[in-house]
Design an enzyme around this catalytic site. Sequence first.
Site, PDB file in Angstrom:
ATOM      1  N   PRO A 112       0.817  -1.215   0.000  1.00  0.00           N
ATOM      2  CA  PRO A 112       0.000   0.000   0.000  1.00  0.00           C
ATOM      3  C   PRO A 112       0.852   1.267   0.000  1.00  0.00           C
ATOM      4  O   PRO A 112       1.926   1.303   0.601  1.00  0.00           O
ATOM      5  CB  PRO A 112      -0.827  -0.114   1.284  1.00  0.00           C
ATOM      6  CG  PRO A 112      -0.237  -1.218   2.079  1.00  0.00           C
ATOM      7  CD  PRO A 112       0.561  -2.069   1.155  1.00  0.00           C
ATOM      8  N   SER A 119       6.675   1.507  -0.090  1.00  0.00           N
ATOM      9  CA  SER A 119       6.155   1.345  -1.449  1.00  0.00           C
ATOM     10  C   SER A 119       6.932   2.195  -2.448  1.00  0.00           C
ATOM     11  O   SER A 119       7.278   1.723  -3.538  1.00  0.00           O
ATOM     12  CB  SER A 119       4.677   1.727  -1.499  1.00  0.00           C
ATOM     13  OG  SER A 119       4.506   3.041  -1.027  1.00  0.00           O
ATOM     14  N   SER A 120       7.227   3.437  -2.085  1.00  0.00           N
ATOM     15  CA  SER A 120       7.893   4.309  -3.052  1.00  0.00           C
ATOM     16  C   SER A 120       9.296   3.795  -3.357  1.00  0.00           C
ATOM     17  O   SER A 120       9.712   3.750  -4.516  1.00  0.00           O
ATOM     18  CB  SER A 120       7.933   5.758  -2.565  1.00  0.00           C
ATOM     19  OG  SER A 120       8.593   5.847  -1.330  1.00  0.00           O
ATOM     20  N   ASP A 164      15.365   2.992   3.198  1.00  0.00           N
ATOM     21  CA  ASP A 164      14.314   2.310   2.421  1.00  0.00           C
ATOM     22  C   ASP A 164      14.855   1.755   1.102  1.00  0.00           C
ATOM     23  O   ASP A 164      14.569   0.614   0.723  1.00  0.00           O
ATOM     24  CB  ASP A 164      13.173   3.283   2.091  1.00  0.00           C
ATOM     25  CG  ASP A 164      12.352   3.660   3.315  1.00  0.00           C
ATOM     26  OD1 ASP A 164      12.846   3.493   4.439  1.00  0.00           O
ATOM     27  OD2 ASP A 164      11.217   4.131   3.131  1.00  0.00           O
TER      28      ASP A 164
HETATM   29  C1  MEV Z   1      10.218   6.552   5.780  1.00  0.00           C
HETATM   30  O1  MEV Z   1       9.931   5.261   5.258  1.00  0.00           O
HETATM   31  C2  MEV Z   1      11.362   6.462   6.752  1.00  0.00           C
HETATM   32  C3  MEV Z   1      11.831   7.793   7.302  1.00  0.00           C
HETATM   33  O2  MEV Z   1      12.885   7.497   8.228  1.00  0.00           O
HETATM   34  C4  MEV Z   1      12.361   8.701   6.206  1.00  0.00           C
HETATM   35  C5  MEV Z   1      13.660   8.197   5.590  1.00  0.00           C
HETATM   36  O3  MEV Z   1      14.399   7.420   6.221  1.00  0.00           O
HETATM   37  O4  MEV Z   1      13.960   8.642   4.474  1.00  0.00           O
HETATM   38  C6  MEV Z   1      10.741   8.525   8.062  1.00  0.00           C
END
Ligand code: MEV
Length: 328
Positions: A112, A119-120, A164
């Site tokens: 989702p 997801s991105s 990520d």
């Molecule tokens: C977002 O999935 C995770 C954050 O730590 C942002 C990032 O690490 O780029 C909030």
Amino acid sequence: MATASAPGKVYLFGEHAVVYGEPAVPCAIERRATVTVEERADDRLRIDAEDLSLDGFTVEFSGSTDESPSVDVSESLLTAAMGYVDAAVDQARDAADRPNAGFDVTIDSDIPLGAGLGSSAAVVVAGIEAGTRELGVELSRAELAERAYQVEHEVQDGQASRADTYCSTMGGAVRVEGDRCETIEAPDLPFVVGYDGGAGDTGELVSGVRALKDEYDFAADTVTAIGDIVRQGERALEAGDVDELGRLMDFNHGLLSALGVSARSLDAMVWGAREAGAKGAKLTGAGGGGCIVALDESSATETALEYTPDCEQVFRARLDKEGVRLEP
Ligand code: MEV
């Protein structure tokens, strides 16, 4: 035509703090985004996304995200989704030295959008891999991870960590601290994911934490304390101590909540999981809405979350050791 897929992830520990150089440990899970790229005769870009937990959208444009399709979803979510694909395609063009290549891009995802499951990053990693293969270029995983990070960095206004994108590229459990990224050994942890059906705006949430951290020393200390939890968590991971991992997840959630990135629905799911006997539970990703992750070998947490009014979907997530891959 080339097709690639890449996994989403849950954060065992460390989201948000990782943006400020603290370590984080995300784990890839067996939920994938699949991107198919086919070169076109002209220089246009057509994106077809049937299942991003949006209603499905199709858009054709040439290099700008101005031409928004009219679908009934949050404008910011849609613009962000298109921005990621647009920038991923640019990376593929750049890697192949084909600045004017046009593409038909089809995205199919069971992660989702904006819900804390990466997801991105998965779309970007799979998109760059498929795009470069379509143009006859094979990137090393290190280069792919770097290019995917550049996309997130650009789209999130310079406020992205490597966590990520590195995790989605490499698969498995990874440790990210600033520029230092590595895969680490991890047992197959009993992850249960609860999803409230909503989403958070990563850019806004990261900016909110930054503002708190800049204003209050105790908020900056909270970010440092999350880093301490991660360091402790790594020892627990090495020892395979699931009880300790759970305690640390609970603590991590409390600190994320103090930083303002939890939500009533996330707290309700976290408490539902804890009361069912989960070893620990926390929000995962940027927060604001979306998913929690709990540790429970038994089915009690899944059952409890099914009966939690704020929980729209619950599923078990296994560690995905594979990372990005080409699909037949
Ligand atoms: C977002 O999935 C995770 C954050 O730590 C942002 C990032 O690490 O780029 C909030």
